[in-house]
Write a protein that holds these residues in place. Structure first.
Motif, PDB file in Angstrom:
ATOM      1  N   ASP A  39       0.822  -1.216   0.128  1.00  0.00           N
ATOM      2  CA  ASP A  39       0.072   0.072   0.021  1.00  0.00           C
ATOM      3  C   ASP A  39       0.793   1.370  -0.003  1.00  0.00           C
ATOM      4  O   ASP A  39       0.647   2.391  -0.535  1.00  0.00           O
ATOM      5  N   CYS A  40       1.999   1.131   0.705  1.00  0.00           N
ATOM      6  CA  CYS A  40       2.838   2.583   0.679  1.00  0.00           C
ATOM      7  C   CYS A  40       3.847   2.727  -0.522  1.00  0.00           C
ATOM      8  O   CYS A  40       4.550   3.361  -0.403  1.00  0.00           O
ATOM      9  N   GLY A  41       3.975   1.531  -1.231  1.00  0.00           N
ATOM     10  CA  GLY A  41       4.784   1.759  -2.355  1.00  0.00           C
ATOM     11  C   GLY A  41       6.366   1.309  -2.100  1.00  0.00           C
ATOM     12  O   GLY A  41       6.816   1.726  -2.857  1.00  0.00           O
ATOM     13  N   GLY A  42       6.336   0.948  -0.913  1.00  0.00           N
ATOM     14  CA  GLY A  42       7.753   0.551  -0.534  1.00  0.00           C
ATOM     15  C   GLY A  42       8.471   1.544   0.360  1.00  0.00           C
ATOM     16  O   GLY A  42       9.821   1.438   0.523  1.00  0.00           O
ATOM     17  N   ALA A  43       7.773   2.458   1.177  1.00  0.00           N
ATOM     18  CA  ALA A  43       8.511   3.375   1.788  1.00  0.00           C
ATOM     19  C   ALA A  43       8.622   3.144   3.227  1.00  0.00           C
ATOM     20  O   ALA A  43       8.786   3.755   3.927  1.00  0.00           O
ATOM     21  N   CYS A  44       8.245   2.009   3.529  1.00  0.00           N
ATOM     22  CA  CYS A  44       8.310   1.321   4.992  1.00  0.00           C
ATOM     23  C   CYS A  44       7.374   2.032   6.001  1.00  0.00           C
ATOM     24  O   CYS A  44       7.767   2.469   6.915  1.00  0.00           O
ATOM     25  N   ALA A  45       6.023   2.257   5.522  1.00  0.00           N
ATOM     26  CA  ALA A  45       5.223   3.185   6.038  1.00  0.00           C
ATOM     27  C   ALA A  45       3.993   2.348   6.459  1.00  0.00           C
ATOM     28  O   ALA A  45       2.870   2.903   6.726  1.00  0.00           O
ATOM     29  N   CYS A  46       4.013   1.043   5.972  1.00  0.00           N
ATOM     30  CA  CYS A  46       2.964   0.072   6.383  1.00  0.00           C
ATOM     31  C   CYS A  46       3.358  -1.344   6.505  1.00  0.00           C
ATOM     32  O   CYS A  46       4.622  -1.382   6.545  1.00  0.00           O
ATOM     33  N   SER A  70       9.447  -1.551  13.740  1.00  0.00           N
ATOM     34  CA  SER A  70       8.100  -0.826  14.415  1.00  0.00           C
ATOM     35  C   SER A  70       7.264  -0.990  13.520  1.00  0.00           C
ATOM     36  O   SER A  70       6.060  -1.087  14.079  1.00  0.00           O
ATOM     37  N   MET A  71       7.273  -1.035  12.249  1.00  0.00           N
ATOM     38  CA  MET A  71       6.176  -1.220  11.255  1.00  0.00           C
ATOM     39  C   MET A  71       5.608  -2.668  11.317  1.00  0.00           C
ATOM     40  O   MET A  71       4.474  -2.731  11.159  1.00  0.00           O
ATOM     41  N   LEU A  72       6.304  -3.544  11.750  1.00  0.00           N
ATOM     42  CA  LEU A  72       5.977  -4.904  11.727  1.00  0.00           C
ATOM     43  C   LEU A  72       4.980  -5.015  13.008  1.00  0.00           C
ATOM     44  O   LEU A  72       4.286  -5.998  13.010  1.00  0.00           O
TER      45      LEU A  72
END
Length: 106
Positions: A39-46, A70-72
């Motif tokens: 969903d975030c396109g690879g920005a490590c934001a989801c 943290s995202m996990l």
């Protein structure tokens, strides 16, 4: 090119060639592998590109950064071998990598 095998939760396998330098997530998206939403396109934001790295590949895939860990926290069914596929860079050393996909990404 490195061959990466993505195994869906139901056991269906998709082996695709991924160009070194791309992420494991980009390889899945570019090859229409189902089960990685990104969903975030690879920005490590989801956490919608969550995968389980096959035990034989854990060391070569590297360790999760603090931000990735943290995202996990937002992923379901996290295991010790959980990673965000957007954070695993493909290299020749990962030729043959196997990742398994969780039942869902949300």
């Amino acid at each position: 090119m490195a061959k990466i095998t993505y195994i869906e939760h139901d056991g269906r396998e998709h082996t695709v060639e991924v160009k070194p330098g791309l992420s494991v997530m980009e390889g899945a998206v570019r090859n229409n592998v189902p089960g990685i939403d990104a969903d975030c396109g690879g920005a490590c934001a989801c956490a919608t590109c969550h995968v389980y790295v096959d035990e034989a590949w854990r060391d070569r895939a590297g360790k999760a950064s603090a931000m990735e860990e943290s995202m996990l926290d937002f992923a379901e069914a996290v295991e010790p071998n959980s990673r965000l596929s957007c954070q695993i860079r493909v290299s020749d050393a990962l030729d043959g990598l196997i990742v398994r996909l969780p039942a869902n990404q949300h």
